[in-house]
Scaffold this motif. Structure first.
Motif: not given
Lengths: 114, 111
Positions: A88-90, A109-112, A7-8
């Motif tokens: 993208l953080y896995f 978690t896709r961080l922008t 999450t998120p």
């Protein structure tokens, strides 16, 4: 469903900010790994924790840090964010100390960073 | 440092054609793992190879580990649209124990 919860799912933040990504490993898994996947890039290993202790370190920036708590969940902290940190953080978990067994990945978690 | 190179980066095939992706390491590996990532998904473990020269099969997928334990391949026979995705190899360095991923090969299958 891999059993690994992240999450998120999505996070949008501004440059210079700090964010925390959370990972709950599969039940019983003691190892947690963090990977970064940028657009059209492979998976870059960041760091591994085993039963609360840092086990292996990859190409993790000094602005990034992680920890694993007594309940085995892990958090990845990213600070002083830059546009290039968008990725993208896995999180993955496994039952062994070494990386020689199957790793189960979360949804990411896709961080922008804008 | 340890590098794992994977080729090709992209492959477009017609449904029914075969597909192969190759993985090469700059150092000898203790084992190699293969993962598949569907578009928009997360990597999913396929298989692990440990022994020199090992060959394993999963239905239409054949995995090989080289004799020198520095290279590996994944061959898919008669591709189907469900094979679409990115295939990653990942090698474990015998000394550091780190799992290093290749860049992946993205497979597109035209029906």
């Amino acid at each position: 469903d891999s059993g690994v919860t992240q999450t998120p799912k999505h996070l949008i933040t501004a440059t210079g900010q700090r964010v925390t990504l959370r990972c709950s490993p599969r039940s019983g898994d003691l190892s947690v790994y963090w990977y970064q996947q940028s657009l059209d890039q492979g998976l870059q290993f960041l760091i591994q924790y085993y039963n609360g202790e840092e086990r292996a370190k990859g190409n993790i920036l000094e602005r990034f840090s992680a920890q694993q708590f007594p309940d085995l969940h892990s958090e990845l902290n990213l600070s002083s964010l830059e546009l290039g940190d968008s990725a993208l953080y896995f999180c993955a978990s496994s039952g062994s100390q070494g990386m020689n067994t199957e790793a189960f990945f979360g949804q990411g978690t896709r961080l922008t960073v804008v | 440092g340890q590098q794992v190179m994977q080729i090709p980066q992209y492959q477009h095939v017609q449904e029914g054609e075969d597909f192969t992706t190759y993985c090469n390491s700059s150092t000898t590996l203790s084992n190699i793992q293969w993962y598949k990532q569907r578009p928009g998904g997360h990597p999913v473990f396929l298989i692990q190879l440990v022994k020199s020269g090992e060959v394993k099969k999963q239905k239409r997928l054949t995995f090989q580990f080289g004799e020198a334990k520095k290279n590996s391949s994944l061959h898919i026979t008669a591709t189907q649209t469900t094979d679409v995705g990115t295939y990653f190899c990942a090698g474990v360095h015998p000394r550091t124990g780190k799992l290093i991923f290749g860049q992946g090969t993205t497979l597109q299958v035209k029906p």
